[in-house]
Design a protein around this motif. Structure first.
Motif, PDB file in Angstrom:
ATOM      1  N   GLN A 181      12.686   8.414  -0.462  1.00  0.00           N
ATOM      2  CA  GLN A 181      11.615   7.944  -1.349  1.00  0.00           C
ATOM      3  C   GLN A 181      10.906   6.732  -0.757  1.00  0.00           C
ATOM      4  O   GLN A 181       9.682   6.602  -0.862  1.00  0.00           O
ATOM      5  CB  GLN A 181      12.175   7.586  -2.734  1.00  0.00           C
ATOM      6  N   ALA A 182      11.664   5.841  -0.144  1.00  0.00           N
ATOM      7  CA  ALA A 182      11.056   4.664   0.495  1.00  0.00           C
ATOM      8  C   ALA A 182      10.105   5.097   1.598  1.00  0.00           C
ATOM      9  O   ALA A 182       8.976   4.600   1.708  1.00  0.00           O
ATOM     10  CB  ALA A 182      12.144   3.743   1.049  1.00  0.00           C
ATOM     11  N   ILE A 183      10.553   6.028   2.437  1.00  0.00           N
ATOM     12  CA  ILE A 183       9.721   6.518   3.540  1.00  0.00           C
ATOM     13  C   ILE A 183       8.456   7.184   3.016  1.00  0.00           C
ATOM     14  O   ILE A 183       7.338   6.906   3.481  1.00  0.00           O
ATOM     15  CB  ILE A 183      10.530   7.502   4.411  1.00  0.00           C
TER      16      ILE A 183
ATOM     17  N   HIS B 255      -2.281   5.546   6.267  1.00  0.00           N
ATOM     18  CA  HIS B 255      -3.317   4.581   6.645  1.00  0.00           C
ATOM     19  C   HIS B 255      -3.313   4.393   8.161  1.00  0.00           C
ATOM     20  O   HIS B 255      -2.277   4.102   8.760  1.00  0.00           O
ATOM     21  CB  HIS B 255      -3.060   3.252   5.949  1.00  0.00           C
ATOM     22  N   GLU B 256      -4.487   4.557   8.780  1.00  0.00           N
ATOM     23  CA  GLU B 256      -4.565   4.484  10.247  1.00  0.00           C
ATOM     24  C   GLU B 256      -4.276   3.089  10.787  1.00  0.00           C
ATOM     25  O   GLU B 256      -3.975   2.926  11.976  1.00  0.00           O
ATOM     26  CB  GLU B 256      -5.951   4.921  10.711  1.00  0.00           C
ATOM     27  N   ASP B 257      -4.354   2.065   9.939  1.00  0.00           N
ATOM     28  CA  ASP B 257      -4.103   0.698  10.392  1.00  0.00           C
ATOM     29  C   ASP B 257      -2.698   0.230  10.024  1.00  0.00           C
ATOM     30  O   ASP B 257      -2.427  -0.970   9.991  1.00  0.00           O
ATOM     31  CB  ASP B 257      -5.136  -0.259   9.783  1.00  0.00           C
ATOM     32  N   CYS B 258      -1.813   1.188   9.728  1.00  0.00           N
ATOM     33  CA  CYS B 258      -0.436   0.849   9.372  1.00  0.00           C
ATOM     34  C   CYS B 258       0.505   1.834  10.055  1.00  0.00           C
ATOM     35  O   CYS B 258       0.266   3.046  10.062  1.00  0.00           O
ATOM     36  CB  CYS B 258      -0.257   0.918   7.850  1.00  0.00           C
ATOM     37  N   GLU B 259       1.574   1.316  10.644  1.00  0.00           N
ATOM     38  CA  GLU B 259       2.586   2.181  11.224  1.00  0.00           C
ATOM     39  C   GLU B 259       3.926   1.944  10.537  1.00  0.00           C
ATOM     40  O   GLU B 259       4.201   0.854  10.021  1.00  0.00           O
ATOM     41  CB  GLU B 259       2.721   1.941  12.725  1.00  0.00           C
ATOM     42  N   LEU B 260       4.756   2.978  10.514  1.00  0.00           N
ATOM     43  CA  LEU B 260       6.067   2.912   9.883  1.00  0.00           C
ATOM     44  C   LEU B 260       7.152   3.059  10.936  1.00  0.00           C
ATOM     45  O   LEU B 260       7.091   3.952  11.793  1.00  0.00           O
ATOM     46  CB  LEU B 260       6.210   4.030   8.840  1.00  0.00           C
ATOM     47  N   ILE B 261       8.136   2.180  10.869  1.00  0.00           N
ATOM     48  CA  ILE B 261       9.305   2.245  11.740  1.00  0.00           C
ATOM     49  C   ILE B 261      10.541   2.182  10.859  1.00  0.00           C
ATOM     50  O   ILE B 261      10.673   1.279  10.027  1.00  0.00           O
ATOM     51  CB  ILE B 261       9.314   1.081  12.750  1.00  0.00           C
TER      52      ILE B 261
ATOM     53  N   VAL C  82       9.644  10.886  10.883  1.00  0.00           N
ATOM     54  CA  VAL C  82       8.980   9.614  11.159  1.00  0.00           C
ATOM     55  C   VAL C  82       9.578   8.976  12.412  1.00  0.00           C
ATOM     56  O   VAL C  82      10.604   9.409  12.935  1.00  0.00           O
ATOM     57  CB  VAL C  82       9.134   8.654   9.954  1.00  0.00           C
ATOM     58  N   ARG C  83       8.916   7.955  12.888  1.00  0.00           N
ATOM     59  CA  ARG C  83       9.416   7.200  14.038  1.00  0.00           C
ATOM     60  C   ARG C  83      10.667   6.441  13.606  1.00  0.00           C
ATOM     61  O   ARG C  83      10.599   5.556  12.738  1.00  0.00           O
ATOM     62  CB  ARG C  83       8.333   6.238  14.521  1.00  0.00           C
ATOM     63  N   CYS C  84      11.801   6.762  14.201  1.00  0.00           N
ATOM     64  CA  CYS C  84      13.045   6.174  13.722  1.00  0.00           C
ATOM     65  C   CYS C  84      14.015   5.903  14.867  1.00  0.00           C
ATOM     66  O   CYS C  84      13.940   6.520  15.937  1.00  0.00           O
ATOM     67  CB  CYS C  84      13.697   7.073  12.667  1.00  0.00           C
TER      68      CYS C  84
END
Length: 338
Positions: free
Chosen positions: A21-23, A31-37, A56-58
């Motif tokens: 749920q967090a992911i 959003h193109e100006d935000c990345e998730l790690i 996702v990138r993990c």
């Protein structure tokens, strides 16, 4: 490639029930100006498998605590701003747009309230803490005088990257919302938003102990962390050469309040002298008159209540929900034995 303005770093340890749920609360905003790690901190449950299924990138690291996992994630991004999202929390839809709209080079930290939810995601309270909308750096004066200012839990803060470098100096705790919170006003402007942009989950594994009777072990740890953070901040301010003097930790309202609670949690009665010193510090602080009156009544009543009732009153006070005097009286005197 364009460097994204914001990185959301999720560190996870044994939160297989919530991490998806967090992911998704981040990826759904695309959003193109935000990345998730996402960094799995050596989980022993199925968290890593859950994370991998989200595509996702993990990364997976040896278990070494949240701070270490967050620093690892930080090393994998060049984004100038970072939000450390707890794996059991979530962002509200549209939150990333709002955050990015309010970021510029002069911002050291952006903060926003969080709506509290239960284990199933049901809303259980309004925004906490209740923040005003402002932008300034005068909060530094509050930190110098009291050691604190009104700030949300980890997931309600966005930090400028250079401020996060202070985490590399920390060897006294594993959290990331410690010294960088109180150092932020000395690094630049603090932007505060009144609209809740995230959700803070209350469950049986919350480290904060919200919703439970006061725990002496947790309170002693809080006090110890506070002393260490203040000592660390003093060293940071000394390096700046600005001649800024920080109040001794033992003279702050936070220290005196937690020490008052600790006495009761340990089955002792807080002394009248401790209560008076705490009330004096309260009235010397920045709270509104109404809040000071209500907190004074709370402290005086708690000081004379039997220990069981006193612990109930502290549990109510530490809870991040409503704190009216009427609500306090109902919570303490209308409740059954605990």
């Amino acid at each position: 490639m364009k460097i994204p303005r914001l990185a959301v770093i999720i560190s996870c340890w044994n939160y297989e029930r919530y991490v998806a749920q967090a992911i998704r609360s981040v990826t759904s905003q695309a959003h193109e100006d935000c990345e998730l790690i996402v960094v799995d901190d050596g989980s022993t449950d199925a968290s890593w498998a859950v994370i991998q299924r989200e595509g996702v990138r993990c990364y997976r690291t040896k278990n070494n605590g949240s701070r270490s996992a967050c620093l690892y994630g930080l090393s994998r991004t060049n984004a100038p701003f970072v939000l450390f999202l707890d794996a059991d929390d979530e962002l509200e839809p549209g939150a990333i747009d709002t955050i990015i709209e309010n970021l510029d080079e002069g911002v050291a930290k952006l903060q926003f309230p969080l709506t509290r939810i239960d284990q199933s995601g049901k809303v259980i309270s309004g925004p906490v803490p209740k923040l005003g909308a402002f932008r300034d750096r005068h909060l530094a004066e509050s930190v110098l005088r009291t050691g604190v200012y009104m700030s949300p839990p980890t997931s309600g803060n966005v930090f400028r990257r250079d401020l996060c470098s202070l985490l590399e100096e920390v060897d006294y705790e594993q959290t990331v919302d410690g010294v960088i919170l109180v150092a932020a006003p000395f690094w630049g402007d603090v932007v505060s938003l009144s609209k809740p942009l995230g959700r803070y989950r209350i469950h049986d594994r919350n480290d904060s102990g919200l919703g439970r009777l006061p725990d002496a072990v947790l309170l002693r740890r809080e006090i110890s962390r506070f002393i260490d953070r203040m000592a660390h901040l003093s060293k940071i301010l000394a390096r700046s050469g600005a001649g800024l003097k920080l109040v001794p930790a033992e003279q702050t309202y936070f220290y005196l309040e937690r020490s008052f609670y600790l006495a009761i949690a340990e089955g002792r009665r807080a002394s009248a002298a401790d209560a008076i010193r705490l009330i004096w510090r309260l009235w010397a602080g920045y709270h509104s008159i109404n809040a000071k009156v209500e907190f004074t009544c709370f402290l005086l009543l708690t000081a004379v209540l039997p220990n069981r009732r006193a612990r109930q009153s502290i549990a109510y006070r530490l809870d991040a929900g409503e704190r009216s005097l009427r609500g306090f009286l109902q919570a303490v005197f209308a409740s059954g034995p605990r």
